[in-house]
Design an enzyme around this catalytic site. Structure first.
Site, mmCIF file in Angstrom:
data_model
loop_
_atom_site.group_PDB
_atom_site.id
_atom_site.type_symbol
_atom_site.label_atom_id
_atom_site.label_comp_id
_atom_site.label_asym_id
_atom_site.label_seq_id
_atom_site.Cartn_x
_atom_site.Cartn_y
_atom_site.Cartn_z
ATOM 1 N N LYS A 283 0.836 -1.200 0.000
ATOM 2 C CA LYS A 283 0.000 0.000 0.000
ATOM 3 C C LYS A 283 0.872 1.251 0.000
ATOM 4 C CE LYS A 283 -3.880 -1.862 2.708
ATOM 5 N NZ LYS A 283 -4.966 -1.644 1.746
ATOM 6 N N ARG A 357 -10.303 -11.618 1.867
ATOM 7 C CA ARG A 357 -11.194 -12.637 1.310
ATOM 8 C C ARG A 357 -10.550 -14.021 1.336
ATOM 9 N NH1 ARG A 357 -11.750 -9.266 -4.115
ATOM 10 N NH2 ARG A 357 -11.663 -7.684 -2.466
HETATM 11 N N1 BES Z 1 -8.220 -3.810 4.527
HETATM 12 C C1 BES Z 1 -8.380 -3.371 3.199
HETATM 13 C C2 BES Z 1 -9.691 -2.615 2.970
HETATM 14 C C3 BES Z 1 -9.827 -1.293 3.670
HETATM 15 C C4 BES Z 1 -9.492 -0.113 3.030
HETATM 16 C C5 BES Z 1 -10.349 -1.217 4.946
HETATM 17 C C6 BES Z 1 -9.636 1.096 3.664
HETATM 18 C C7 BES Z 1 -10.502 -0.008 5.594
HETATM 19 C C8 BES Z 1 -10.143 1.157 4.952
HETATM 20 C C9 BES Z 1 -8.353 -4.568 2.256
HETATM 21 O O1 BES Z 1 -7.563 -5.624 2.629
HETATM 22 C C10 BES Z 1 -7.804 -4.073 0.966
HETATM 23 O O2 BES Z 1 -6.648 -3.729 0.913
HETATM 24 N N2 BES Z 1 -8.633 -4.046 -0.056
HETATM 25 C C11 BES Z 1 -8.223 -3.618 -1.322
HETATM 26 C C12 BES Z 1 -8.718 -4.664 -2.294
HETATM 27 C C13 BES Z 1 -8.129 -4.535 -3.676
HETATM 28 C C14 BES Z 1 -6.658 -4.800 -3.670
HETATM 29 C C15 BES Z 1 -8.845 -5.513 -4.579
HETATM 30 C C16 BES Z 1 -8.857 -2.261 -1.567
HETATM 31 O O3 BES Z 1 -9.936 -2.003 -1.028
HETATM 32 O O4 BES Z 1 -8.288 -1.457 -2.270
HETATM 33 MN MN MN Z 2 -5.561 -5.422 1.960
#
Ligand code: BES
Ligand code: MN
Ligand code: ZN
Length: 512
Positions: A283, A357
Site C-alpha cells: 500500500k 477474502r
Molecule cells: N483492509 C483493506 C480494505 C480497507 C481499506 C479497509 C480502507 C478499511 C479502509 C483490504 O484488505 C484491501 O486492501 N482491499 C483492497 C482490495 C483490492 C486490492 C482488490 C482495496 O480495497 O483497495
Molecule cells: Mn488489503
C-alpha cells in the site's frame, strides 16, 4: 468504565455534579424558539423566579436544540447539582424515530461532562427503546482508549464515574432489565474498540488470538486456537498464504457457545488482519497506519460471543476467527500464486492486498462444514465499501432474507447497513486462466470493487446455507473527532447489530 444506575428521584434535588436535560429545536411554524423535553420540568421550575426562565437563559447562551448540541449553565443554587447541561434533541416531531438521536445526544452530553464524578440524567425516557438508547449512549459516550502516553495528555479529563437515570417508579423494572443489557452490550463494544485501537506491534497474530481466547474463556465459552501446524494439517491454504510473509504465524480461533436450550445454530466469522501492509502489492505510505484496524471484524465477532454468553441467549453460536499479519518479505505469497483452499477450490492470487477474502474463504468453509442454520461474516474488506456507501453505512451481501434482517437490526441499533447485489457479470469477470477463480477481477478492473469481495466469498458458502457478509471498512473506524456515541478511532461497529440480530434470530428463525 462508567457505572449506570436508575432511580425514581427528583433531578432538581439529586446530589450530582451535573444534571442533563433535553431541549427540542423549534418546529418550522412555532413561536417558541426552544422547547424543554420531558423530564426537565422540576429543573426548569427550580430556575423560576430568578429572572429569565431556564429556556430563555439557554437561548441567550446560543442553544438551538440541534441534535447533540451541549449547552452548560451554572445552576447557582437553583438545583442541587452545580451544573446543568442541556442537550439538543432536534425537532420533537422527529421523535418517533428518536432512538439514534437520543443515543447520540446523551453520549455527547456525558462526554462533554468528563471531569464530573456523578451525573443525573433527566430526559424523555418513555419506553424500553428509549431506556436502551439512553443507557447505551451514556456508557458509550464516555469511552476513551487508554493509549500509550507516559503521562496523561494535557486537557484529558477523567470520564464520568456514575450516571443516574431519573425514571418513574413504574418504569424501574423495565429500566433495570434494559440497563443490565446495556452494560453487557456496551462492555462488548468497549472490548472490540480496545482491541481495534491496540497498536499492531503490541497485537500480532498469536497475541491477538490469546487475548480473544482469554476474554472468551473468562465468559465461560469454549475456545480452540489452531496454530500454523494445525492450519497446515487442515489445508487452510488461504490463511497460511496471507500469514506467510510475517515473522509471526497466523491463527484460527474457534469459540463456541452452547446453551441448554437452543432454537438454531448460527456461525459467525470475522476478519482478523492485525496489520495490512498490502504485502508484496504494498500500500502507499499515506494512511497505511490505519490498517492497524483491519481486525475490526474479528474484534466485533469475538466481543459479540462474550456478550451473548453473558446475556444467555437461547441459540447456539460458533465463531470462527482467522488471524494473520499481511507483510511483504522473502516468505510472502506472490501475485501469480495459486492457492489450494480449505474447501478444495483453487484460487489465483492477483493482488496480495486483497488478503481478507482469502483468510475468510477458509474460515467460511470451515464454518459451513457443520451445516449451521446461517453464517454471518463481517470484515473491513474493501475500500470500495467507503466509495459506495461512505463512512457510516455498512454494505451487506448474501442471501436476500438474511441481508434484510441485518439491515433491520442495523436500523434498530443505529448502525446502518444497506443490502448490495452479487451480479453475475462480476463473477464472470473473476474467471481465471489457471484456477477455479481469481481473487479479484482478472483484468484488475476495480468496477464493483465491494461486490467482487462479496462474490468471491459466496464461492465458499455451499448452496442452501443462508449467509451475509457485512463490509465495515468505513463504519468500523471513525476518522474524525468524537461525535455522538463514536469516539475517535474504533467504533465497535457492528457489535450491537450482531447482538440484536442474534437475539432476533433466536426469537424468529429464518423461514425455510
Ligand atoms: N483492509 C483493506 C480494505 C480497507 C481499506 C479497509 C480502507 C478499511 C479502509 C483490504 O484488505 C484491501 O486492501 N482491499 C483492497 C482490495 C483490492 C486490492 C482488490 C482495496 O480495497 O483497495
Ligand atoms: Mn488489503
Ligand atoms: Zn485488509
Amino acid at each position: 468504565m462508567t457505572e449506570l444506575r436508575l432511580a425514581d428521584v427528583d433531578p432538581a434535588r439529586f446530589p450530582a455534579d451535573a444534571v442533563v436535560i433535553g431541549i427540542y429545536q423549534a418546529e418550522d411554524d412555532a413561536s417558541e424558539p426552544l422547547v424543554l423535553a420531558d423530564g426537565a420540568r422540576t429543573v426548569a421550575e427550580a430556575f423560576g423566579g430568578r429572572g429569565p426562565s431556564l429556556v430563555e437563559t439557554l437561548r441567550l447562551l446560543g442553544a438551538t436544540g440541534e441534535p447533540s448540541e451541549v449547552t452548560k449553565i451554572a445552576s447557582l443554587g437553583a438545583v442541587t447539582a452545580p451544573l446543568v447541561a442541556a442537550v439538543g434533541l432536534g425537532k420533537a416531531s422527529a421523535l418517533p424515530d428518536h432512538g439514534a438521536i437520543l443515543r447520540r445526544a446523551i453520549a455527547a452530553a456525558t462526554r462533554a461532562l468528563a471531569g464530573s464524578e456523578t451525573v443525573a440524567v433527566a430526559m424523555p425516557i418513555m419506553d424500553r427503546d428509549a431506556i436502551r438508547a439512553v443507557a447505551e449512549g451514556c456508557l458509550l459516550g464516555t469511552y476513551q482508549f487508554s493509549g500509550y502516553h507516559s503521562r496523561p495528555p494535557r486537557g484529558r479529563r477523567t470520564p464520568v464515574g456514575t450516571v443516574t437515570l431519573c425514571i418513574a417508579g413504574s418504569a424501574l423494572d423495565d429500566g433495570a432489565a434494559e440497563a443490565a443489557r446495556a452494560s453487557v452490550v456496551t462492555a462488548a463494544v468497549t472490548l472490540a474498540r480496545d482491541w481495534v485501537n491496540t497498536v499492531p506491534n503490541e497485537q500480532r497474530p498469536p497475541q491477538f488470538a490469546e487475548a480473544i481466547g482469554q476474554a472468551a474463556t473468562a465468559a465461560g465459552l469454549d475456545v480452540e486456537i489452531m496454530d500454523e501446524n494445525a492450519l497446515a494439517e487442515g489445508g487452510f491454504g488461504g490463511i497460511l498464504a496471507v500469514g506467510g510473509g510475517s515473522s509471526q504465524p497466523p491463527r484460527l480461533v474457534r469459540i463456541s457457545y452452547r446453551p441448554n436450550e437452543s432454537a438454531s445454530t448460527i456461525a459467525l466469522v470475522g476478519k482478523g488482519i492485525t496489520f495490512d501492509s498490502g504485502g508484496l502489492s504494498i500500500k502507499p505510505a499515506m494512511n497505511m497506519w490505519e490498517m492497524k484496524s483491519d481486525m475490526a471484524g474479528a474484534a466485533a465477532v469475538a466481543a459479540t460471543m462474550v456478550a451473548i454468553a453473558r446475556l444467555r441467549l437461547p441459540v447456539s453460536v460458533t465463531a470462527f476467527v482467522p488471524i494473520a499479519e499481511n507483510m511483504p518479505s522473502g516468505t510472502a505469497y506472490r501475485p501469480g500464486d495459486v492457492l489450494r483452499m480449505r474447501s478444495g477450490k483453487h484460487v489465483e492470487v492477483l493482488n496480495t492486498d486483497a488478503e481478507g477474502r482469502l483468510i475468510l474463504a477458509d474460515a467460511l468453509a470451515l464454518a459451513c462444514e457443520s451445516s449451521p442454520d446461517c453464517v454471518i461474516e463481517t470484515s473491513t474488506l474493501t475500500g470500495g465499501q467507503i466509495v459506495a456507501l461512505g463512512q457510516r453505512v455498512a454494505g451487506v451481501m448474501g442471501t436476500p432474507q438474511l441481508c434484510d434482517r441485518v439491515k433491520v437490526a442495523g436500523e434498530r441499533t443505529g448502525e446502518p447497513a444497506w443490502p448490495m447485489p452479487l451480479p453475475e457479470d462480476v463473477r464472470t469477470g473473476m474467471e481465471s486462466d489457471v484456477a477455479d477463480i481469481s481473487q479479484v477481477n482478472s483484468g484488475m478492473d476495480r468496477g464493483g470493487h465491494m461486490l467482487q469481495g462479496g462474490v468471491f466469498l459466496s464461492e465458499f458458502v455451499p448452496e442452501g446455507i443462508p449467509w451475509a457478509h457485512i463490509d465495515i471498512a468505513g463504519p468500523s473506524y471513525h476518522r474524525g473527532e468524537a461525535s455522538g456515541d463514536w469516539a475517535k478511532g474504533a467504533t465497535g461497529v457492528p457489535v450491537r447489530t450482531l447482538i440484536d440480530l442474534i437475539e432476533d434470530l433466536a426469537a424468529r428463525p429464518l423461514a425455510e
